[in-house]
Design a protein around this motif. Structure first.
Motif, PDB file in Angstrom:
ATOM      1  N   MET A  63      36.185  26.809  29.155  1.00  0.00           N
ATOM      2  CA  MET A  63      35.112  25.928  29.632  1.00  0.00           C
ATOM      3  C   MET A  63      35.089  24.627  28.827  1.00  0.00           C
ATOM      4  O   MET A  63      34.911  23.541  29.379  1.00  0.00           O
ATOM      5  CB  MET A  63      33.760  26.625  29.492  1.00  0.00           C
ATOM      6  N   ALA A  64      35.262  24.741  27.501  1.00  0.00           N
ATOM      7  CA  ALA A  64      35.244  23.551  26.648  1.00  0.00           C
ATOM      8  C   ALA A  64      36.398  22.621  26.996  1.00  0.00           C
ATOM      9  O   ALA A  64      36.228  21.396  27.068  1.00  0.00           O
ATOM     10  CB  ALA A  64      35.312  23.965  25.176  1.00  0.00           C
ATOM     11  N   THR A  65      37.596  23.186  27.222  1.00  0.00           N
ATOM     12  CA  THR A  65      38.744  22.363  27.593  1.00  0.00           C
ATOM     13  C   THR A  65      38.464  21.587  28.871  1.00  0.00           C
ATOM     14  O   THR A  65      38.657  20.364  28.943  1.00  0.00           O
ATOM     15  CB  THR A  65      39.995  23.241  27.794  1.00  0.00           C
ATOM     16  N   ASP A  66      38.005  22.299  29.898  1.00  0.00           N
ATOM     17  CA  ASP A  66      37.751  21.651  31.185  1.00  0.00           C
ATOM     18  C   ASP A  66      36.623  20.629  31.088  1.00  0.00           C
ATOM     19  O   ASP A  66      36.680  19.560  31.708  1.00  0.00           O
ATOM     20  CB  ASP A  66      37.416  22.703  32.241  1.00  0.00           C
ATOM     21  N   ALA A  67      35.594  20.940  30.298  1.00  0.00           N
ATOM     22  CA  ALA A  67      34.476  20.004  30.163  1.00  0.00           C
ATOM     23  C   ALA A  67      34.924  18.719  29.476  1.00  0.00           C
ATOM     24  O   ALA A  67      34.504  17.617  29.854  1.00  0.00           O
ATOM     25  CB  ALA A  67      33.347  20.660  29.371  1.00  0.00           C
ATOM     26  N   ARG A 136      29.013  23.918  18.566  1.00  0.00           N
ATOM     27  CA  ARG A 136      29.655  22.834  17.820  1.00  0.00           C
ATOM     28  C   ARG A 136      31.111  22.745  18.258  1.00  0.00           C
ATOM     29  O   ARG A 136      31.855  23.723  18.189  1.00  0.00           O
ATOM     30  CB  ARG A 136      29.570  23.062  16.316  1.00  0.00           C
ATOM     31  N   LEU A 137      31.512  21.555  18.707  1.00  0.00           N
ATOM     32  CA  LEU A 137      32.835  21.335  19.296  1.00  0.00           C
ATOM     33  C   LEU A 137      33.598  20.310  18.462  1.00  0.00           C
ATOM     34  O   LEU A 137      33.044  19.266  18.089  1.00  0.00           O
ATOM     35  CB  LEU A 137      32.674  20.833  20.733  1.00  0.00           C
ATOM     36  N   VAL A 138      34.853  20.598  18.181  1.00  0.00           N
ATOM     37  CA  VAL A 138      35.734  19.685  17.449  1.00  0.00           C
ATOM     38  C   VAL A 138      36.797  19.179  18.416  1.00  0.00           C
ATOM     39  O   VAL A 138      37.457  19.982  19.089  1.00  0.00           O
ATOM     40  CB  VAL A 138      36.409  20.389  16.252  1.00  0.00           C
ATOM     41  N   GLU A 174      25.718  25.219  29.452  1.00  0.00           N
ATOM     42  CA  GLU A 174      25.048  23.925  29.289  1.00  0.00           C
ATOM     43  C   GLU A 174      25.332  23.338  27.918  1.00  0.00           C
ATOM     44  O   GLU A 174      25.562  22.130  27.769  1.00  0.00           O
ATOM     45  CB  GLU A 174      23.544  24.074  29.488  1.00  0.00           C
ATOM     46  N   ALA A 175      25.318  24.171  26.886  1.00  0.00           N
ATOM     47  CA  ALA A 175      25.563  23.684  25.526  1.00  0.00           C
ATOM     48  C   ALA A 175      26.997  23.175  25.385  1.00  0.00           C
ATOM     49  O   ALA A 175      27.240  22.153  24.739  1.00  0.00           O
ATOM     50  CB  ALA A 175      25.279  24.792  24.519  1.00  0.00           C
ATOM     51  N   ILE A 176      27.956  23.890  25.980  1.00  0.00           N
ATOM     52  CA  ILE A 176      29.357  23.448  25.924  1.00  0.00           C
ATOM     53  C   ILE A 176      29.528  22.110  26.633  1.00  0.00           C
ATOM     54  O   ILE A 176      30.185  21.191  26.123  1.00  0.00           O
ATOM     55  CB  ILE A 176      30.275  24.528  26.539  1.00  0.00           C
ATOM     56  N   GLN A 177      28.932  21.989  27.813  1.00  0.00           N
ATOM     57  CA  GLN A 177      29.043  20.729  28.546  1.00  0.00           C
ATOM     58  C   GLN A 177      28.385  19.589  27.786  1.00  0.00           C
ATOM     59  O   GLN A 177      28.900  18.468  27.747  1.00  0.00           O
ATOM     60  CB  GLN A 177      28.421  20.875  29.932  1.00  0.00           C
ATOM     61  N   ASP A 178      27.250  19.864  27.152  1.00  0.00           N
ATOM     62  CA  ASP A 178      26.553  18.829  26.380  1.00  0.00           C
ATOM     63  C   ASP A 178      27.380  18.425  25.164  1.00  0.00           C
ATOM     64  O   ASP A 178      27.470  17.240  24.819  1.00  0.00           O
ATOM     65  CB  ASP A 178      25.181  19.344  25.939  1.00  0.00           C
ATOM     66  N   ALA A 179      28.008  19.404  24.501  1.00  0.00           N
ATOM     67  CA  ALA A 179      28.855  19.097  23.342  1.00  0.00           C
ATOM     68  C   ALA A 179      30.056  18.255  23.755  1.00  0.00           C
ATOM     69  O   ALA A 179      30.433  17.305  23.062  1.00  0.00           O
ATOM     70  CB  ALA A 179      29.315  20.398  22.677  1.00  0.00           C
ATOM     71  N   ALA A 180      30.675  18.581  24.900  1.00  0.00           N
ATOM     72  CA  ALA A 180      31.812  17.794  25.390  1.00  0.00           C
ATOM     73  C   ALA A 180      31.386  16.368  25.715  1.00  0.00           C
ATOM     74  O   ALA A 180      32.080  15.405  25.384  1.00  0.00           O
ATOM     75  CB  ALA A 180      32.414  18.466  26.626  1.00  0.00           C
TER      76      ALA A 180
END
Length: 622
Positions: A63-67, A136-138, A174-180
């Motif tokens: 999900m993080a990659t796609d976002a 938290r996304l890097v 939602e959190a992943i999309q917001d972090a991206a």
């Protein structure tokens, strides 16, 4: 065996399908753009992110990659290779994630990408009491040309709080999309410090044309780039900043097998920010998250609804839209303008289309000087009415921007323009017969652009009108060309030579260029920089160069090596205001006569002189 619709794997698989569909639609709609149209748009390869949090699950890293892909493409600054192309190339090379920077560099080269993006989910937290998730996304971006990091971000994303709503998976999505979104926004807004080499200082130092005002700091390491004969940037060295003033900097050469030359570009090496441990607290245990897996029906409908609304309103915009890429550059006829009013100089204002507004919905753009009625001190008061109101068809694309217009130092009047009523959102016709103050030569100004557009309600077809916020450019100072005062047509002593010209009001930096070619090819052009502020046009100026072009031993600078008796040398003077950002439109010199131009000065028309006596044998100086 359970039917798929009753399986606990139904939710993550379905979510992935929807995210992949969104990504596919956006990538197909917005990119990839043909190379000729990309301008400053970078094409990136995004590698699957890792999940290094204490909450396992590849579904979250996917999900993080796609976002991140969606947000990169949506920013208008990037296009992305499809995940199939990246995975196919990795399989062909025998690569398995995670990749080292060296392998990422090789992958990018094989794909022909400008950059490779990688990253990971660093931490996940779900507050079961407040019904809020945090991620938290890097994100890292590696430049394929240099093999160095050029951008990156560490961002935290949060979900919306829902009282009594118990689906942890929706909160995490939602959190992943917001972090991206936050990470890409930070990357788009970050400007990696760059500078141009002015000249060498001694044997192992160079002077750069940018300083602390442009983010250059002591201890910063930079790579040195040179445009090759093929038009590609080639890394030729590495330098470290030792001294910094507001407007320039001195750097020590760490390594440079091919030497560092004037007009080489220096670009900072990106330093990833430090992760602050403990910000997210302790994550919940994986077993606690699994309880929400079977509660996915509402989430599927919500995501499908968001996708449908996004497609309906694609380009619809809102009052919080802004204009990306607003840039102002002074220039002369032949480079940026075809004079409409007989002027030889002007300022080109360029910008890109708002990314969430359809072209068909744009009524007109509004260009303001020094912002709408705002007093900016030394820059003066902003115009109360737009100085230009081009429609998108009247502001054609130019050199990587969607739209550009040129302003000349003449008064202009508008008979009619339009505005959006802020209360009723109706279209208002505005008449203006007053002369708008003209562009002042020698006076620094900023330019701001807004967009008037319409929105059509999908429910009842109601049309409302809106105007985006104003987005500003850097400073641009319109300058007249320097006027040369040639006092000689031939010389027998290149070790003692005086150049004379007339000043440009508003300039504080000049360059004297002496070249073996009338096109001032970079490798055959010697450059000398003078820092001197001039308040008015036409003031006599001169520069006596003793032992600069040729020293007392008859050693000539390498750019002019091989000059013999009877040869013709060409010279010109460039002027600029050092506060201009990014500076006058690039006007040369370039590696070849027809190569890309890369210096930011307003140049005089050139003059020439004949070398009456060749330099005595003695080699060349660096």
């Amino acid at each position: 065996m359970k039917p798929f619709r009753e399986s606990e794997a139904r939710l993550p698989v379905s979510v992935l399908c929807i995210v992949a569909l969104c990504t596919s639609i956006i990538c197909t709609t917005l990119g990839p753009v043909p190379a000729s149209a990309q301008g400053r748009i970078m094409q990136v390869a995004v590698i699957d992110f890792a999940n290094n949090s204490k909450v396992p699950g590849r579904v979250y890293s996917k999900m993080a990659t796609d976002a991140v892909v969606v947000e990169l493409v949506r920013s208008g600054k990037f296009t992305a290779f499809t995940s199939e192309m990246v995975e196919s190339k990795m399989q062909a090379l025998g690569y398995q994630p995670p990749l080292t920077p060296t392998l990422e560099h090789r992958l990018g080269q094989e794909l022909g990408a400008d950059a490779v993006v990688s990253g990971e989910i660093n931490a996940i937290k779900v507050d079961k009491d407040k019904r809020v998730a945090e991620v938290r996304l890097v994100v890292r971006m590696l430049d394929v040309a240099s093999g160095e990091l050029i951008n990156g971000a560490i961002a935290v994303g949060k979900s919306h709080s829902r009282v009594g709503y118990g689906d942890e998976d929706q909160l995490l999505i939602e959190a992943i999309q917001d972090a991206a979104r936050n990470a890409v926004d930070m990357m788009v807004r970050y400007i990696l410090p760059e500078a141009t080499v002015l000249n060498p200082i001694g044997a192992n130092e160079v002077l750069l044309n940018k300083g602390s005002q442009e983010g250059i700091e002591p201890g910063m390491e930079m790579i040195v780039l040179r445009r090759s004969e093929t038009g590609e940037d080639e890394v030729v060295g590495r330098i470290k900043i030792t001294k910094v003033t507001d407007t320039d900097a001195v750097a020590t050469v760490i390594r440079a097998p091919k030497g560092v030359k004037p007009e080489d570009r220096a670009r900072a090496i990106f330093q990833m920010p430090t992760i602050k441990e403990g910000v997210l607290g302790e994550p919940v245990r994986p077993s606690e998250l699994k309880k929400g897996i079977s509660k996915g029906t509402k989430l599927l409908f919500a995501l499908a609804g968001l996708l449908a609304v996004g497609l309906i309103f694609n380009g619809g915009g809102n009052e919080h839209e802004s204009i990306p890429g607003v840039t102002a550059q002074a220039g002369v006829s032949g480079d940026i303008i075809t004079p409409d009013y007989g002027s030889d100089v002007g300022v080109m204002v360029s910008w890109n289309k708002p990314r969430n507004i359809r072209t068909m919905d744009i009524i007109e753009y509004h260009v303001w000087r020094n912002n709408r009625g705002t007093n900016l001190g030394s820059a003066g008061a902003g115009t109360e009415v737009p100085i230009a109101t081009p429609q998108f068809t009247q502001a054609p694309a130019f050199a990587g921007w969607d739209h550009a217009i040129t302003l000349e130092p003449v008064g202009i009047s508008h008979n009619e323009w339009h505005a959006a009523d802020p209360d009723t959102h109706e279209l208002v016709d505005v008449s203006n017969d007053e002369l708008i103050p003209p562009l002042e030569i020698g006076k620094p100004s900023q330019y701001w652009v807004s967009c008037l557009y319409k929105r059509i309600s999908p429910r009842d077809g109601t049309v409302t009108y809106w105007e985006t916020s104003n987005t500003g450019s850097g400073v641009a100072t319109c300058l007249n060309r320097p006027v040369l005062r040639p006092s000689f047509t031939e010389t027998s002593d290149l070790s003692n030579i005086t150049f004379e010209w007339e000043s440009c009001g508003g300039a504080d930096r000049y360059v004297i260029e002496v070249s073996r070619t009338d096109s001032f090819e970079r490798d055959k052009t010697w450059v000398y920089t003078i820092v001197q502020r001039t308040a008015a046009d036409g003031i006599p100026m001169s520069c006596n160069l003793v032992n600069k072009i040729m020293d007392a031993n008859g050693v000539i600078v390498k750019e002019l090596a091989g000059v013999s008796e009877g040869d013709v040398l060409y010279w010109r003077v460039g002027a600029r205001n050092s506060a201009d950002r990014p500076g006058p439109f690039p006007a040369g010199p370039s590696p070849q006569a027809d190569g890309p131009k890369n210096t930011r000065y307003i140049y005089s028309y050139p003059e020439s002189f004949v070398v009456e006596q060749p330099p005595s044998p003695g080699g060349t100086s660096g």
